[in-house]
Design a protein around this motif. Structure first.
Motif, PDB file in Angstrom:
ATOM      1  N   HIS A  83       0.315  28.371  67.515  1.00 40.41           N
ATOM      2  CA  HIS A  83      -0.584  27.519  66.923  1.00 40.41           C
ATOM      3  C   HIS A  83      -1.455  27.806  65.885  1.00 40.41           C
ATOM      4  CE1 HIS A  83       0.026  25.645  71.261  1.00 40.41           C
ATOM      5  NE2 HIS A  83      -0.845  25.202  70.854  1.00 40.41           N
ATOM      6  N   PHE A  86       0.545  27.131  62.660  1.00 45.76           N
ATOM      7  CA  PHE A  86       0.513  25.886  62.426  1.00 45.76           C
ATOM      8  C   PHE A  86      -0.845  25.387  61.910  1.00 45.76           C
ATOM      9  CE2 PHE A  86      -0.035  21.224  63.823  1.00 45.76           C
ATOM     10  CZ  PHE A  86       0.891  20.818  63.067  1.00 45.76           C
ATOM     11  N   ALA A  87      -1.885  25.919  62.229  1.00 41.46           N
ATOM     12  CA  ALA A  87      -3.227  25.708  61.970  1.00 41.46           C
ATOM     13  C   ALA A  87      -3.323  26.269  60.300  1.00 41.46           C
ATOM     14  CB  ALA A  87      -4.281  26.466  62.670  1.00 41.46           C
ATOM     15  N   LEU A  89      -1.086  26.753  58.136  1.00 38.71           N
ATOM     16  CA  LEU A  89      -0.322  25.419  57.278  1.00 38.71           C
ATOM     17  C   LEU A  89      -0.919  24.299  57.104  1.00 38.71           C
ATOM     18  CD1 LEU A  89       3.369  25.971  58.727  1.00 38.71           C
ATOM     19  CD2 LEU A  89       2.383  26.910  56.580  1.00 38.71           C
ATOM     20  N   LEU A  90      -1.837  23.892  57.910  1.00 34.99           N
ATOM     21  CA  LEU A  90      -2.434  22.883  57.806  1.00 34.99           C
ATOM     22  C   LEU A  90      -3.681  22.990  56.813  1.00 34.99           C
ATOM     23  CD1 LEU A  90      -2.501  20.967  61.348  1.00 34.99           C
ATOM     24  CD2 LEU A  90      -1.353  20.170  59.108  1.00 34.99           C
ATOM     25  N   THR A  91      -4.316  24.039  57.097  1.00 38.01           N
ATOM     26  CA  THR A  91      -5.358  24.240  55.993  1.00 38.01           C
ATOM     27  C   THR A  91      -5.207  24.505  54.640  1.00 38.01           C
ATOM     28  OG1 THR A  91      -5.340  26.731  56.813  1.00 38.01           O
ATOM     29  CG2 THR A  91      -6.935  25.368  58.005  1.00 38.01           C
ATOM     30  N   GLU A  93      -2.614  23.111  53.072  1.00 38.46           N
ATOM     31  CA  GLU A  93      -2.078  22.004  52.515  1.00 38.46           C
ATOM     32  C   GLU A  93      -3.438  21.377  52.572  1.00 38.46           C
ATOM     33  OE1 GLU A  93      -0.118  18.683  51.472  1.00 38.46           O
ATOM     34  OE2 GLU A  93       0.330  20.766  51.489  1.00 38.46           O
ATOM     35  N   HIS A  94      -4.406  21.123  53.268  1.00 36.63           N
ATOM     36  CA  HIS A  94      -5.719  20.607  53.258  1.00 36.63           C
ATOM     37  C   HIS A  94      -6.442  21.188  51.879  1.00 36.63           C
ATOM     38  CE1 HIS A  94      -9.728  18.725  54.148  1.00 36.63           C
ATOM     39  NE2 HIS A  94     -10.101  20.135  53.822  1.00 36.63           N
ATOM     40  N   ARG A  95      -6.291  22.369  51.718  1.00 39.50           N
ATOM     41  CA  ARG A  95      -7.116  22.944  50.560  1.00 39.50           C
ATOM     42  C   ARG A  95      -6.221  22.400  49.081  1.00 39.50           C
ATOM     43  NH1 ARG A  95      -7.776  29.414  49.513  1.00 39.50           N
ATOM     44  NH2 ARG A  95      -5.324  29.191  49.352  1.00 39.50           N
ATOM     45  N   ARG A  96      -5.078  22.452  49.188  1.00 40.63           N
ATOM     46  CA  ARG A  96      -3.994  21.947  48.251  1.00 40.63           C
ATOM     47  C   ARG A  96      -4.603  20.501  47.747  1.00 40.63           C
ATOM     48  NH1 ARG A  96       0.363  19.036  46.841  1.00 40.63           N
ATOM     49  NH2 ARG A  96       0.441  18.346  48.676  1.00 40.63           N
ATOM     50  N   ARG A  97      -4.580  19.735  48.716  1.00 46.18           N
ATOM     51  CA  ARG A  97      -4.840  18.246  48.683  1.00 46.18           C
ATOM     52  C   ARG A  97      -6.190  18.029  48.101  1.00 46.18           C
ATOM     53  NH1 ARG A  97      -1.807  14.444  53.259  1.00 46.18           N
ATOM     54  NH2 ARG A  97       0.292  15.436  52.792  1.00 46.18           N
ATOM     55  N   VAL A 104     -11.195  27.687  60.267  1.00 46.35           N
ATOM     56  CA  VAL A 104     -10.600  27.077  61.407  1.00 46.35           C
ATOM     57  C   VAL A 104     -10.838  28.076  62.466  1.00 46.35           C
ATOM     58  CG1 VAL A 104      -8.499  26.177  62.408  1.00 46.35           C
ATOM     59  CG2 VAL A 104      -9.187  25.993  59.786  1.00 46.35           C
TER      60      VAL A 104
END
Length: 312
Positions: A83, A86-87, A89-91, A93-97, A104
């Motif tokens: 978990h 996964f969190a 990786l999401l963070t 990607e969030h910072r990249r975008r 978190v």
């Protein structure tokens, strides 16, 4: 990125919480994995897999019906790490975008509750308290692990096979494989509901048939007939599985993750004690440690001279 799995008070007492660290790094991502969360009456309690398996109710439904609850023995360590990964990786990607930082929280107990969701929902919704049922499933019958003939070629070690008959169509396959005996023709066994009612008898008959046969041979025979099953193997035996070999999931080569002990800063390495270590010296240590670790590895004996040289 900063990751921690301490209780919340640890970083706070050292002035290393998110508000403090983000002053120097506004783009900081912080992933926190406390046992029970960053707030609430249990925030400062520590815990690990064994703790979560009790708190979430997983232990209550693990074991045989007439025996005490059993701990699932560490599964929550793995799920908590998955978990958190996964969190993370999401963070990222969030910072990249968005270019925005984020903090978190991934409490360990949350991942355990995800696994225990069925029993959490069943009771308030239907008033049904799930109980321990051993290796039996709620729908399939037969659904059990059966003892097979001992492995004569390996010191007489016990062997087992797991069988799950999930439908009436699947039930016809094992019937034919075992010779369609009289007991298997009983009308009550023709439906899944009837087989669930006759589980004790069904398990006794199938168990008696399996007990005289080798596990691997029996597994291949039943699988060819369309029965979902698997022979129970010891962990080290998984490397002998032809499917896993074909997928390249195993390697004979050793490796040492030296970065866990030394981190590189501006051409130098800093040990955990704070001593500066030259890059050349670090490479010599890496080569020496790698060579020592490979001495007992049969796959690396032929390559030992390669390991003994420092990396370029």
């Amino acid at each position: 990125m900063v990751l921690d799995n301490f209780s919340p008070r640890v970083l706070e007492q050292r002035g290393l919480d998110y508000s403090a660290l983000s002053k120097d790094r506004p783009d900081l991502i912080m992933l926190r994995m406390p046992a029970f969360g960053l707030n609430g009456p249990w925030r400062d309690r520590i815990g690990f897999a064994y703790t979560m398996e009790q708190v979430s109710g997983l232990a209550w439904v693990t074991g045989e019906p007439d025996e005490p609850p059993l701990t699932p023995n560490g599964i929550c360590d793995v799920t908590a790490g998955a978990h958190a990964a996964f969190a993370a990786l999401l963070t990222l990607e969030h910072r990249r975008r968005t270019g925005r930082w984020v903090s978190v929280e991934v409490p360990m107990v949350s991942s355990a509750l995800n696994i225990a969701a069925e029993q959490v929902i069943e009771y308030p919704t239907y008033g049904r308290l799930l109980q321990r049922s051993g290796n039996r499933g709620p729908a399939a019958a037969s659904h059990k692990i059966y003892r097979c003939a001992a492995d004569a070629g390996n010191g007489g070690r016990e062997r087992w096979i797991a069988i799950a008959v999930c439908s009436d169509v699947q039930w016809e396959a094992p019937r034919q494989v075992i010779g369609d005996p009289d007991w298997a023709r009983d009308e009550i066994l023709r439906t899944a509901a009837g087989r669930r009612l006759a589980r004790d008898r069904l398990d006794a008959e199938i168990g008696a048939w399996c007990a005289t046969r080798p596990a691997v041979e029996t597994a291949e025979l039943l699988f060819a007939a369309g029965v979902p099953l698997g022979a129970v193997v010891l962990p080290y035996e998984t490397r002998l599985n032809p499917q896993l070999q074909a997928r390249g999931l195993f390697s004979n080569r050793c490796s040492i993750w030296w970065s866990a002990r030394y981190c590189t800063r501006a051409g130098q390495s800093v040990s955990p004690a704070g001593r500066s270590v030259s890059t050349a010296r670090r490479r010599r240590r890496l080569a020496t440690t790698t060579a020592r670790s490979c001495r007992r590895c049969s796959g690396c004996r032929k390559r030992r001279s390669r390991h003994s040289r420092p990396p370029a």
